[in-house]
Design an enzyme around this catalytic site. Structure first.
Site, PDB file in Angstrom:
ATOM      1  CE  LYS A   1      60.142  62.187  69.122  1.00  0.00           C
ATOM      2  NZ  LYS A   1      61.043  63.057  68.355  1.00  0.00           N
TER       3      LYS A   1
ATOM      4  CE1 TYR B   1      57.278  60.048  67.820  1.00  0.00           C
ATOM      5  CE2 TYR B   1      55.566  59.703  69.467  1.00  0.00           C
ATOM      6  CZ  TYR B   1      56.424  60.554  68.787  1.00  0.00           C
ATOM      7  OH  TYR B   1      56.424  61.885  69.081  1.00  0.00           O
TER       8      TYR B   1
ATOM      9  CB  SER C   1      56.680  63.136  72.548  1.00  0.00           C
ATOM     10  OG  SER C   1      55.340  62.768  72.738  1.00  0.00           O
TER      11      SER C   1
HETATM   12  N1  UFG Z   1      40.811  60.933  69.026  1.00  0.00           N
HETATM   13  C1  UFG Z   1      39.546  60.571  68.598  1.00  0.00           C
HETATM   14  N2  UFG Z   1      39.344  60.397  67.269  1.00  0.00           N
HETATM   15  C2  UFG Z   1      40.337  60.537  66.345  1.00  0.00           C
HETATM   16  C3  UFG Z   1      41.629  60.901  66.799  1.00  0.00           C
HETATM   17  C4  UFG Z   1      41.821  61.088  68.140  1.00  0.00           C
HETATM   18  O1  UFG Z   1      38.629  60.432  69.401  1.00  0.00           O
HETATM   19  O2  UFG Z   1      40.089  60.332  65.143  1.00  0.00           O
HETATM   20  C5  UFG Z   1      41.029  61.184  70.475  1.00  0.00           C
HETATM   21  C6  UFG Z   1      42.047  60.241  71.101  1.00  0.00           C
HETATM   22  O3  UFG Z   1      41.416  59.066  71.533  1.00  0.00           O
HETATM   23  C7  UFG Z   1      42.588  61.120  72.227  1.00  0.00           C
HETATM   24  C8  UFG Z   1      42.518  62.533  71.671  1.00  0.00           C
HETATM   25  O4  UFG Z   1      41.570  62.473  70.602  1.00  0.00           O
HETATM   26  O5  UFG Z   1      41.742  61.047  73.349  1.00  0.00           O
HETATM   27  C9  UFG Z   1      43.829  63.030  71.114  1.00  0.00           C
HETATM   28  O6  UFG Z   1      44.349  62.084  70.185  1.00  0.00           O
HETATM   29  P1  UFG Z   1      45.562  62.417  69.194  1.00  0.00           P
HETATM   30  O7  UFG Z   1      45.769  61.231  68.332  1.00  0.00           O
HETATM   31  O8  UFG Z   1      45.324  63.733  68.514  1.00  0.00           O
HETATM   32  O9  UFG Z   1      46.796  62.654  70.173  1.00  0.00           O
HETATM   33  P2  UFG Z   1      47.463  61.692  71.270  1.00  0.00           P
HETATM   34  O10 UFG Z   1      47.375  62.426  72.571  1.00  0.00           O
HETATM   35  O11 UFG Z   1      46.931  60.333  71.213  1.00  0.00           O
HETATM   36  O12 UFG Z   1      48.961  61.624  70.755  1.00  0.00           O
HETATM   37  C10 UFG Z   1      49.677  62.796  70.436  1.00  0.00           C
HETATM   38  C11 UFG Z   1      50.697  62.480  69.367  1.00  0.00           C
HETATM   39  C12 UFG Z   1      51.762  61.574  69.910  1.00  0.00           C
HETATM   40  C13 UFG Z   1      52.344  62.180  71.143  1.00  0.00           C
HETATM   41  C14 UFG Z   1      51.280  62.517  72.159  1.00  0.00           C
HETATM   42  C15 UFG Z   1      51.923  63.292  73.288  1.00  0.00           C
HETATM   43  O13 UFG Z   1      50.084  61.835  68.258  1.00  0.00           O
HETATM   44  O14 UFG Z   1      52.785  61.444  68.953  1.00  0.00           O
HETATM   45  O15 UFG Z   1      50.265  63.329  71.566  1.00  0.00           O
HETATM   46  O16 UFG Z   1      51.073  63.518  74.321  1.00  0.00           O
HETATM   47  F1  UFG Z   1      53.213  61.302  71.672  1.00  0.00           F
END
Ligand code: UFG
Length: 332
Positions: free
Chosen positions: A152, A148, A124
């Site tokens: 990885k 998590y 990831s």
């Molecule tokens: N976000 C919101 N509201 C929400 C959910 C997310 O504003 O309800 C924002 C987050 O702050 C972030 C973006 O949307 O800026 C993306 O968030 P995600 O939770 O969809 O994804 P992340 O990039 O935080 O994490 C994901 C996976 C991880 C992985 C990572 C790799 O969940 O397991 O991508 O880049 F490690």
């Protein structure tokens, strides 16, 4: 080829199984169904006309994994299986270390016993921690911010040590960015139980009115509009990347890491706007505090994966938001 897919019933796993079957590979799935449902198997069959072998077992039970390898002559393994919720991993670190590391150690030991030394591993972009520069290249420094992510990264280290000890291994480490979308049949996709952690499943549940509004975690980041920027990749493109990685491990003896992303960064607000426009539906939102552990921006430099694997994304952002929505409409 006979390809063992661990976690083959999950979101990325099931899409990859479909691509493998359509490529005429034989697929054997191991999945404990902790985060997926048995009906995915029928849906895979509906899409491809083929039913893969399926074992509902836990990789932490090494004897059961042994049996699978005794029953099948496995040429290559794609290892998806693992727990993956960042927040849960902070609350239950031992569960994450126990599950993700023991399962992988068992798998590697059994592979070694059966002289199967070709592996594609699901890593990831989380292993880049909070990157100092963008876009992210594979040789950037690695670090993690949660258990998590640490699992990885530890597994990446294990694989590198294993390769050093025995260069007959051939290993592709795939670092995924943010997979969304669904198969265009809308039979398989992402539909997490309860309140989703990730952005797109959350937006979709707001759109179908299962949730009231989206909480946007912060609009004061150093980004184009203050909201977090990520590299969203269509799950079908991502799945196809695994076929390229399989080709690579079958034709070389090395260990290497590849970013699987599009190279484009989109903000949360851009995602909401695109979703609304393409699907012609409103997604109410409010800005709330930053989510702890989040980074401002994360997007790939996809050059190396293109050069080495011939991997290129074909789907657009519009395809991604349309397919995410249509999947849920068809599977409410
Ligand atoms: N976000 C919101 N509201 C929400 C959910 C997310 O504003 O309800 C924002 C987050 O702050 C972030 C973006 O949307 O800026 C993306 O968030 P995600 O939770 O969809 O994804 P992340 O990039 O935080 O994490 C994901 C996976 C991880 C992985 C990572 C790799 O969940 O397991 O991508 O880049 F490690």
């Amino acid at each position: 080829m006979n390809i063992l897919v661990t976690g083959g019933m999950g979101f990325i796993g099931s899409h990859t199984v479909v691509e493998l079957l359509e490529n005429n590979d034989e697929v054997i799935i191991i999945d404990n169904l902790i985060n997926s449902k048995i009906d995915v198997l029928d849906k895979i069959e509906k899409i491809t006309g083929k039913k893969p072998a399926f074992y509902q077992i836990n990789l932490c039970d090494k004897d059961l994994v042994e049996k699978v390898f005794s029953n099948h002559q496995i040429d290559v393994v794609i290892h998806f299986a693992g727990l993956k919720a960042v927040g849960e991993s902070v609350e239950k670190p031992l569960l994450y270390y126990q599950n993700n590391l023991i399962s992988t150690l068992n798998l590697l030991e059994v592979m070694k016993n059966h002289n199967c030394k070709k592996l594609v591993f699901s890593s990831s972009a989380t292993v880049y921690g909070s990157p100092k520069f963008l876009p992210i290249k594979e040789d950037f420094p690695l670090s993690t911010t949660n258990p998590y992510g640490s699992t990885k990264l530890f597994i990446e280290h294990m694989l590198k040590d294993l390769y050093t000890s025995d260069p007959e291994w051939s290993i592709a480490i795939l670092r995924y960015f943010n997979p969304i979308g669904a198969h265009p049949s809308y039979l398989i996709g992402e539909n997490p139980n309860g309140i989703p952690n990730n952005l797109m499943p959350y937006i979709v549940k707001v759109a179908i009115k299962q949730l009231d509004h989206l909480n946007i975690f912060g609009n004061d980041y150093q980004t184009k509009d203050g909201t977090g920027v990520r590299d969203y990749i269509h799950v079908v493109d991502l799945a196809k990347g695994h076929l390229k990685a399989v080709q690579k491990v079958m034709t070389t003896n090395k260990i290497d890491c590849y970013n699987l992303g599009t190279g484009n960064g989109y903000s949360v607000l851009e995602m909401v706007e695109t979703f609304e426009q393409v699907n012609n539906i409103e997604v109410p939102y409010q800005i709330v505090a930053r989510r702890s552990g989040d980074i401002a921006q994360c997007y790939a430099d996809p050059t190396y994966a293109k050069q080495e694997l011939g991997f290129e994304c074909e789907k657009t952002l519009e395809d991604m938001v349309k397919d995410s929505y249509q999947y849920i409409i068809n599977n409410k």
